[in-house]
Structures are given as structure tokens and as C-alpha cells.
Design a protein around this motif. Structure first.
Motif, PDB file in Angstrom:
ATOM      1  N   SER A   5       5.471   2.801   0.766  1.00  0.00           N
ATOM      2  CA  SER A   5       6.486   3.858   0.729  1.00  0.00           C
ATOM      3  C   SER A   5       7.431   3.683  -0.458  1.00  0.00           C
ATOM      4  O   SER A   5       7.853   4.673  -1.086  1.00  0.00           O
ATOM      5  N   ARG A   6       7.750   2.428  -0.806  1.00  0.00           N
ATOM      6  CA  ARG A   6       8.632   2.180  -1.955  1.00  0.00           C
ATOM      7  C   ARG A   6       7.928   2.488  -3.272  1.00  0.00           C
ATOM      8  O   ARG A   6       8.562   2.946  -4.225  1.00  0.00           O
ATOM      9  N   THR A  59       5.177  -7.022   6.654  1.00  0.00           N
ATOM     10  CA  THR A  59       5.910  -6.411   5.538  1.00  0.00           C
ATOM     11  C   THR A  59       7.157  -7.228   5.217  1.00  0.00           C
ATOM     12  O   THR A  59       7.467  -7.481   4.042  1.00  0.00           O
ATOM     13  N   ASN A  70       6.672  -4.276  -2.243  1.00  0.00           N
ATOM     14  CA  ASN A  70       6.144  -4.884  -1.012  1.00  0.00           C
ATOM     15  C   ASN A  70       5.766  -3.846   0.038  1.00  0.00           C
ATOM     16  O   ASN A  70       5.215  -4.182   1.070  1.00  0.00           O
ATOM     17  N   ARG A  71       6.091  -2.562  -0.218  1.00  0.00           N
ATOM     18  CA  ARG A  71       5.723  -1.479   0.699  1.00  0.00           C
ATOM     19  C   ARG A  71       5.133  -0.310  -0.082  1.00  0.00           C
ATOM     20  O   ARG A  71       5.590   0.003  -1.186  1.00  0.00           O
ATOM     21  N   SER A  99       2.956  -5.482  12.242  1.00  0.00           N
ATOM     22  CA  SER A  99       2.908  -4.904  10.891  1.00  0.00           C
ATOM     23  C   SER A  99       4.279  -4.964  10.219  1.00  0.00           C
ATOM     24  O   SER A  99       4.379  -5.184   9.007  1.00  0.00           O
ATOM     25  N   TYR A 100       5.340  -4.792  11.028  1.00  0.00           N
ATOM     26  CA  TYR A 100       6.701  -4.892  10.480  1.00  0.00           C
ATOM     27  C   TYR A 100       6.980  -6.319  10.019  1.00  0.00           C
ATOM     28  O   TYR A 100       7.626  -6.538   8.987  1.00  0.00           O
TER      29      TYR A 100
END
Length: 355
Positions: free
Chosen positions: A66-67, A42, A63-64, A38-39
Motif C-alpha cells: 500500500s505504501r 508486516t 515494507n508494505r 499478516s499484521y
């Protein structure tokens, strides 16, 4: 290895990679390795520029997830991370951590060239461009280079003749919101940056950093012409124009030329000679001044404050510049030399009269 208890076997296997350094998922573009698939997925969005998480308010992509969530706080005004010292709120914990260093004086990122410290790594990297002479952000109109993209954007407003930020107190306009907020402290008398040694307050963190040099005696920036030392690179840049005779900025009223233009610039202050404007008014006697520095110095007439003390003889002064000139009495320093006879003077004005 570390005794940590893991609930699932899959999580235990991933945890072991922390100790072994194993990164089995490798990016085919740049070769960077990751502990989890998954990392890697991303990370690959950096190369593909894929931004699947879209802000519904402004359309900006990320792209995330969280961002995106952090970004949305700009629109909602949510600032869940609060400084316990001054109560200021932030939308990210990293911004709070950096801010708290203003209060603690901590500057963990130090320049290896001059020893100057910074509260965050990005400011250090930008500062190092001063030593390297690197100015990667270039104005397409005049070719002038800048160390920061934000400085270039602000500069480009000069060509566009735009000053979109207006002061609600005096209607003065500014090119950037930062300049406006700094200016408004003249009206509110807010001085959030306080010296831990003498308690003096400042409207800008940079002014506090320069002021600290009075207590430490630190002057890391040296003139290559006369070896005079300065507390900041901007002071050195202004001083160098004394040697080169460079005067970049012209008054449209009388044609007089000046070496410097910025907040509280020579040219802006000079224009008040023609307009008669005196925006800085003493609350004690009503006297007006064209410069905030003159206003602050004048107020010491009423308070009889002499915050700048000579470490050699203990004599106090109301201005740091007067203290610096006084120091030359003890050191015998005469940095301004006549090019014809070699005679030295303690002040530039004395040299000019001599010539």
C-alpha cells in the motif's frame, strides 16, 4: 455483542478480538501484539528493515504494498483526492483532510503549554520542541540545531552556497521549492489563505495565523526581559535581539550588520540600497519599492483602505503596527525603558533618540 453479521467463521473469530482486545500474535523484538499473523509479519519488517516492495522508477523500497502504491503517485502525478473548496488535488486522503482544515480553520491538535492549535499531530510535536528547547537535528558545520530535519537540509544549502530553485518571473533563486512557490505569489498576486473575519488574503498560512491574533488579541509568546508579548515565536526571537544587541548577518558591500535574515530579511532588503533594485511595483502609479510590505501599504493610498480598526475608539489604520502603537495611547503602555533614568517610551526609535 454488536450485532454485526460476518460471512465466514474465521473472519468472525478475528472480529471477536475487536471486543475482547485479544492480540495473540506478539513481536519477539518489542512485544507489540497483533490480531493477525499478516499484521505481525508486516510489523517485523520495521526491525529487520526489509523492504520487499521496490519502486521500478526510482528504486526506493517499502515494507508494505500500500505504501509503494501511494509512493508511485509522486511519479505519475496522480492526485485522486480533490478539495471541493479550491480544487487542489492530493495523492493521499489524509493529506486532503489536513488541507481542508485550512479552509475550515479547524485546529484539533492543541499545545498544552501555550494553547496554539495545529492541523496535524506532527506539527504539534515539532512545535512542542520550542517549549522543551529540543533541537534534535544538528548542523555538522556550525553545530546549529533545528526542530525539523527539513529545516536542517535547507540550512545546509547555506554552507554549500546552493540555491537550485529559480523564479521564472524574475530569475531570483531560492534554497527550497517551498520558498520559491511562496515568492511567486508576489508576481501572481495569489493569496490563497483568507481571513474569515475581515477577508484579507495572505500568501502563507503562517501569516494568516499571526493575523488572526489581531482579531482575537492573542499573544502567547512573552519576552522574559521586558514582558512584551508577541503573536509568533519568530517575532519573539527577533525582538530578543534588541535586548542582546546580537547582529549575526553582515552586508558584504558596506559591512553593516543585521539581526535577521530570512525571506524578506533585513539584509536582503538592505542590499537593494546598493543595487537600486525595486522589485515590487505599484500597478496604479508605477512606483517601485524594495519591500513587498511597503508595496502593500502604498496600495492603500489608492484604495484608501484602513483594515486595522481600534476596538476602543474605532479609528482605522492602514498598518497593523500603527494600530498597535495607537493602542498604547489608551493603555498608557511604554514598553521601551531608558536604563539610566527609567523613562518609558512607546516606540524603540523614541528611546534611541532619547539615549
Amino acid at each position: 455483542m454488536c450485532g454485526k453479521a460476518i460471512g465466514h467463521s474465521s473472519n468472525f473469530q478475528r472480529h471477536q478480538q475487536t471486543h475482547s482486545g485479544e492480540r495473540p500474535f506478539t513481536c519477539s523484538v518489542c512485544g507489540k501484539g497483533f490480531t493477525q499473523s499478516s499484521y505481525l509479519l508486516t510489523h517485523q519488517r520495521i526491525h529487520t528493515r526489509e523492504s520487499p516492495f521496490i519502486c521500478s522508477l526510482c528504486g526506493e523500497g517499502f515494507n508494505r504494498l500500500s505504501r509503494l502504491l501511494k509512493h508511485q503517485r509522486i511519479h505519475t502525478g496522480e492526485s485522486p483526492y480533490t478539495c471541493f473548496t479550491c480544487g487542489k488535488g492530493f495523492n493521499r486522503p489524509s493529506k486532503l483532510l489536513t488541507h481542508q482544515r485550512i479552509h475550515t480553520g479547524e485546529r484539533p491538535f492543541t499545545c498544552s503549554m501555550c494553547g496554539k492549535g495545529f492541523t496535524n499531530s506532527s506539527d504539534l510535536l515539532t512545535h512542542q520542541r520550542v517549549h522543551a528547547g529540543e533541537r534534535p537535528f544538528t548542523c555538522s558545520v556550525r553545530g546549529k540545531g533545528f526542530t525539523r530535519s527539513s529545516h536542517l537540509l535547507t540550512h545546509q544549502l547555506v554552507h554549500a552556497n546552493q540555491r537550485p530553485f529559480e523564479c521564472s518571473y524574475c530569475e531570483k533563486t531560492f534554497k527550497s521549492k517551498k520558498d520559491l512557490l511562496t515568492h511567486q505569489r508576489v508576481h501572481t498576486e495569489e493569496r490563497p489563505f483568507t481571513c474569515s473575519v475581515c477577508g484579507k488574503g495572505f500568501t502563507q498560512s503562517g501569516s494568516l495565523i499571526q493575523h488572526r491574533g489581531l482579531h482575537t488579541g492573542e499573544r502567547p509568546f512573552t519576552c522574559s526581559k521586558c514582558e512584551k508579548r508577541f503573536r509568533s515565536s519568530t517575532h519573539l526571537t527577533k525582538h530578543l535581539r534588541l535586548h542582546t544587541g546580537e547582529r549575526l548577518f553582515t552586508c558584504p558591500e558596506c559591512g553593516k550588520r543585521f539581526r535577521w535574515i530570512h525571506l524578506s530579511s533585513q539584509l536582503v532588503e538592505h542590499k537593494r540600497v546598493h543595487t537600486g533594485e525595486k522589485p515590487f511595483v505599484c500597478s496604479m502609479c508605477g512606483k517601485g519599492f524594495t519591500m513587498s510590505s511597503q508595496h502593500l501599504t502604498h496600495q492603500q493610498v489608492h484604495t484608501e483602505e484602513t483594515p486595522f480598526t481600534c476596538s476602543t475608539c474605532g479609528k482605522g489604520f492602514s498598518r497593523s503596527s500603527t494600530l498597535q502603537r495607537h493602542h498604547q495611547v489608551h493603555t498608557g503602555e511604554r514598553p521601551f525603558l531608558c536604563s539610566k533614568r527609567g523613562k518609558g517610551f512607546t516606540q524603540l526609535s523614541h528611546l534611541l533618540r532619547h539615549q
